[in-house]
Design an enzyme around this catalytic site. Structure first.
Site, short mmCIF file in Angstrom:
data_model
loop_
_atom_site.label_atom_id
_atom_site.label_comp_id
_atom_site.label_asym_id
_atom_site.label_seq_id
_atom_site.Cartn_x
_atom_site.Cartn_y
_atom_site.Cartn_z
N HIS A 1 1.15 5.24 1.24
CA HIS A 1 0.67 6.31 2.11
C HIS A 1 0.65 7.59 1.29
O HIS A 1 1.65 7.93 0.65
CB HIS A 1 1.61 6.51 3.29
CG HIS A 1 1.71 5.33 4.21
ND1 HIS A 1 1.06 5.28 5.41
CD2 HIS A 1 2.36 4.14 4.08
CE1 HIS A 1 1.32 4.12 6.01
NE2 HIS A 1 2.12 3.41 5.22
N HIS B 1 0.85 -1.20 0.00
CA HIS B 1 0.00 0.00 0.00
C HIS B 1 0.88 1.24 0.00
O HIS B 1 2.02 1.20 0.47
CB HIS B 1 -0.93 0.02 1.23
CG HIS B 1 -0.18 -0.08 2.52
ND1 HIS B 1 0.25 -1.28 3.03
CD2 HIS B 1 0.24 0.88 3.40
CE1 HIS B 1 0.88 -1.06 4.18
NE2 HIS B 1 0.90 0.24 4.42
P1 5GP Z 1 2.58 0.34 7.15
O1 5GP Z 1 3.37 0.60 8.39
O2 5GP Z 1 2.24 -1.12 7.01
O3 5GP Z 1 3.19 0.94 5.93
O4 5GP Z 1 1.23 1.14 7.35
C1 5GP Z 1 0.07 0.59 7.85
C2 5GP Z 1 -0.88 1.75 8.12
O5 5GP Z 1 -2.15 1.20 8.39
C3 5GP Z 1 -0.49 2.58 9.35
O6 5GP Z 1 -0.28 3.93 8.96
C4 5GP Z 1 -1.67 2.43 10.29
O7 5GP Z 1 -2.00 3.61 10.96
C5 5GP Z 1 -2.79 1.99 9.37
N1 5GP Z 1 -3.77 1.14 10.03
C6 5GP Z 1 -3.52 0.16 10.96
N2 5GP Z 1 -4.66 -0.45 11.33
C7 5GP Z 1 -5.66 0.16 10.62
C8 5GP Z 1 -7.08 -0.05 10.58
O8 5GP Z 1 -7.66 -0.89 11.24
N3 5GP Z 1 -7.78 0.77 9.72
C9 5GP Z 1 -7.18 1.74 8.96
N4 5GP Z 1 -7.97 2.46 8.17
N5 5GP Z 1 -5.84 1.94 8.97
C10 5GP Z 1 -5.09 1.17 9.80
#
Ligand code: 5GP
Length: 135
Positions: A99, A97
């Site tokens: 951001h 994904h």
């Molecule tokens: P990563 O660290 O994997 O790049 O980012 C994962 C993102 O998912 C984080 O920014 C976190 O805040 C977001 N996130 C975690 N749990 C949930 C959730 O249950 N719902 C949503 N909408 N975002 C989430």
């Protein structure tokens, strides 16, 4: 086992979507760096971007550009687009994904700090972002 984001896409875990298209969706990050932080997520499930289907990757540019434009318009800010490709790069959810983060200040630190939404604020951002997405 499906990832958290696969469950969100399937409607099993609630989220505030900005758009839901055939290959990509976008929804609000619940723990944003800044208000208006959106996640651009492929329906196809792979922890790494290199594992996504060609068709999904081919569609990415147009969705990313349109979403960045919507975030820029609503947040009145510049924008970071960040991919954490693997856990050592900070990835927590093993479903590729991007951001899309509104930014001001200019420093190279898109994940510095967290913003706490007040009641209803995340939903209001989603409404405005959906309107900007729809143009
Ligand atoms: P990563 O660290 O994997 O790049 O980012 C994962 C993102 O998912 C984080 O920014 C976190 O805040 C977001 N996130 C975690 N749990 C949930 C959730 O249950 N719902 C949503 N909408 N975002 C989430």
């Amino acid at each position: 086992m499906p990832s958290l984001f696969a469950k969100i896409i399937a409607g099993e875990v609630p989220a505030q979507f900005v758009f839901q298209e055939r290959l990509w969706v976008a929804f609000m990050d619940i723990k944003p760096t800044n208000p208006g932080h959106v996640l651009l997520v492929p329906r196809a499930e792979s922890p790494f971007i290199s594992g996504l289907p060609e068709e999904t990757l081919a569609a990415l540019g147009a969705y990313a550009a349109r979403l960045v434009a919507a975030v820029r318009q609503v947040a009145a800010a510049d924008v970071n687009v960040v991919l954490n490709d693997g856990p050592a790069a900070g990835q927590v959810v093993p479903h590729a994904h991007f951001h899309v983060i509104p930014r001001s200040g200019g420093a190279h630190a898109p994940f510095a700090g967290h913003y706490a939404y007040r009641d209803g604020e995340l939903e209001r951002w989603a409404v405005r972002l959906r309107a900007a997405w729809d143009g």
